[in-house]
Design an enzyme around this catalytic site. Structure first.
Site, PDB file in Angstrom:
ATOM      1  CG  ASP A   1      -2.840  -0.020   0.330  1.00  0.00           C
ATOM      2  OD1 ASP A   1      -2.349   1.062  -0.024  1.00  0.00           O
ATOM      3  OD2 ASP A   1      -3.748  -0.606  -0.289  1.00  0.00           O
TER       4      ASP A   1
ATOM      5  CG  ASP B   1      -5.732  -3.723  -2.348  1.00  0.00           C
ATOM      6  OD1 ASP B   1      -6.567  -3.586  -3.267  1.00  0.00           O
ATOM      7  OD2 ASP B   1      -5.034  -2.779  -1.934  1.00  0.00           O
TER       8      ASP B   1
ATOM      9  CG  ASP C   1      -0.343  -2.349  -1.468  1.00  0.00           C
ATOM     10  OD1 ASP C   1       0.159  -1.240  -1.228  1.00  0.00           O
ATOM     11  OD2 ASP C   1      -1.556  -2.517  -1.654  1.00  0.00           O
TER      12      ASP C   1
END
Length: 630
Positions: free
Chosen positions: A310, A515, A519
């Site tokens: 990410d 995080d 996600d």
């Protein structure tokens, strides 16, 4: 969990009493109490599986533990009970926490909303009762109750939970907003476009549940063959007992031979060949800031073929920083002068971009003069009087609407668009309604991001992928800085899941690092999920298989390398255990293996593989992994 903890305490108490020379009845009683507290749950589960015509290894372990106690090896049986009880309890705890976090996700969206009637009246209704087409009022600081479109008002909305964008997004009429996101300083009127059950935040919860359920149940290598091994061991034990009787052997001799076979063939050494290396690796990783949730996860991490990162909060810190200052040639300010006045004007503002500008000015040692006549227009910017200069600071579109058209206007537009094309957020500064300069603001890249990307590329032999909900220009700029070429931007949570499944098509085993709430579905769908613990959402932390507690990206390739080393130790241990078991079993079947010698050989192999696995507790094991020696 409490039964497993009680079994562990009783086992340790029995071991202490035995080693300290306590009376035999005392440590036997403590061990047997541990048998009961730690063995009744796996034993009951094994009996239920047996009722369904399935032989569970848990039941086999309980029987082996009882057999060990029957021939005086009560401590070894207690150790087996503790290992299996603890493993099952940790798995159940992780499952329960994930379910709680999924339910908590739905609490992001408020329970009630202020619905506006045609005549302008207000009424408080439950969010689940909102219908498509209703118009709701969202006051400053409130969470938005439903997915929809802004029909009136202007504000900035923090929608990082959905899109992962690091900065609040300016919202005006016509812009889309999502349930569960946080409104800023302005007031919005939002037309509901989706019912509560169909909102993006509800779909995230559904995606996490579905991914967790459809994800193949992970097993340790030894568990993959447990069914056949268990059946084979039981069948052969019965045969070793019954066949000699049919040939006229004495009952006691047949029983002793069968009991010896069950002990030497029981998978104690195999279990200890697998668990200590993985548990030692887990403990070592934990000391260095990586929480790996189970032995299965530790084993899986070593099989990673590709890593997907990410962006916001993972490769970046999720906090804006001033990256560039461009004072227009016609403006009467140097770069520091422009920054000093802009920071003074922004100082009273609570906007994250304002904070970034003020931090940059202070980092340069600039003294900020006081600002007068400060005002903020949600979604548009701020205005203030600083040292006799009337300053306005905001987005390009807002400042173009507020400025006079001058010769510098075209230069300002070109400069701002160039910054935006490179993935920066452009902030335009007006002085006396004339363009004075443009500030470029970007998310802070973690210092260790470049080294981490290079390390996982070397380890896996495949370049990482960037999966982000941010826009393409911003994602591409970050990817270029850290060395990633495969960039997939503008992804909603379900798009990230699709991307992960595409990467895993065939034999791909993708580890996702993220995080945020957005996600979590990808973390659940991945071969292994790693969450950043510092600012990670509760859902991401519970859904992930491992957590980087201190947000140090360099620990990710280190823990993958440590996992690979643990897998090699497990393989070596299995070879040792199999050699001992095979030799002892053949001796018992072909010749006459004395029971004490069988027990000694069995326990000797257990000790050897156990000590070999514990080598991974040493600091040197992590240091070697930190050099990414896979």
């Amino acid at each position: 969990m409490r039964w497993a903890a009680a079994a562990l305490v009783l086992f340790l108490a029995g071991l202490a009493a035995q080693l300290l020379g306590g009376p035999g009845w005392l440590w036997w009683a403590l061990y047997l109490a541990g048998y009961v507290t730690g063995g009744w749950e796996p034993g009951l589960a094994g009996l239920k599986a047996l009722r369904d015509k399935t032989l569970d290894v848990d039941l086999l372990m309980v029987v082996a533990a009882i057999g060990a106690a029957a021939i005086g090896q009560v401590m070894d049986g207690g150790l087996l009970i503790v290992i299996f009880a603890t493993s099952g309890a940790l798995e159940a705890l992780a499952t329960a926490r994930t379910e709680d976090s999924v339910r908590g996700l739905l609490d992001l969206a408020p329970d009630t909303a202020t619905r506006l009637s045609v005549d302008g009246g207000e009424e408080t209704v439950r969010a689940v009762d909102l219908e498509v087409g209703d118009v709701v009022l969202v006051r400053p600081g409130e969470r938005i109750a439903a997915d929809g479109a802004v029909v009136a008002g202007a504000s900035e909305v923090d929608q990082a939970t959905i899109t992962g964008e690091p900065l609040p997004a300016d919202k005006t009429a016509g812009d889309e907003v999502f349930a569960g996101t946080l409104n800023g300083t302005g007031s919005l009127r939002v037309r509901v476009d989706r019912r509560a059950a169909d909102s993006v935040v509800a779909r995230i919860a559904t995606l996490v549940e579905e991914a967790s359920q459809t994800k193949a149940k992970a097993q340790l290598f030894v568990e993959k063959v447990e069914q056949r091994y268990s059946i084979g061991m039981v069948v052969v034990t019965i045969a070793v007992f019954v066949l000699p009787l049919l040939w006229g052997a004495a009952l006691q001799d047949s029983l002793l031979r069968a009991m010896t076979f069950m002990i030497v063939a029981s998978p104690c050494a195999v279990v200890l060949a697998t668990m200590p290396p993985l548990l030692a690796a887990i403990a070592n990783a934990g000391r260095h800031g990586v929480l790996v949730k189970s032995a299965v996860v530790m084993e899986q991490l070593g099989t990673t073929t590709q890593v997907a990162f990410d962006k916001t909060g993972t490769l970046t810190r999720g906090a804006p920083e001033l990256a560039e200052i461009h004072a227009l040639p016609a403006a009467p300010f140097t770069e520091n002068g422009l920054l000093r006045l802009a920071a003074a004007a922004e100082h009273p503002s609570e906007h994250p971009l304002a904070a970034a500008i003020v931090r940059a000015a202070r980092a340069r040692g600039l003294v900020l003069p006081p600002a007068a006549e400060f005002s903020a227009q949600p979604g548009r910017g701020v205005a203030a009087l600083v040292e006799g200069h009337h300053l306005q600071i905001g987005s390009l579109s807002a400042m173009l609407a507020a400025s006079e058209v001058t010769a510098e206007t075209a230069d300002t537009v070109a400069m701002a668009e160039a910054l935006q094309d490179r993935g920066l957020t452009a902030v335009v500064v007006l002085c006396e309604r004339r363009p004075a300069g443009v500030l470029g603001i970007a998310d802070q890249v973690r210092a260790e991001a470049v080294a981490t990307v290079a390390a996982v590329t070397r380890l896996t032999g495949t370049e990482p992928v960037l999966l982000t909900g941010d826009n393409q220009a911003t994602a591409a700029r970050l990817a270029t800085r850290v060395g990633i070429t495969d960039v997939r931007a503008g992804l909603l949570p379900e798009d990230k899941v699709t991307a992960v499944r595409e990467l895993q098509a065939g034999d791909g085993r993708v580890t996702v690092v993220g995080d945020g709430i957005n996600d979590a579905p990808a973390l659940a769908a991945a071969h292994a999920g790693i969450a950043m613990g510092g600012a990670g959402s509760d859902l991401a932390l519970q859904t992930a298989d491992a957590v980087v507690v201190r947000d140090d990206l360099t620990t990710i390739p280190a823990v993958i390398a440590l996992s690979r080393r643990a897998r090699r130790v497990v393989t070596a241990n299995l070879v040792i255990a199999a050699a001992f078991i095979t030799g002892l079993v053949l001796w018992d079947l072909i010749g006459t293996l004395p029971l004490p010698l069988g027990v000694a050989g069995h326990e000797g192999s257990t000790v050897i593989v156990g000590l070999n696995g514990l080598r991974l507790l040493r600091a040197a094991a992590w240091n070697r992994a930190g050099r990414h020696d896979a």
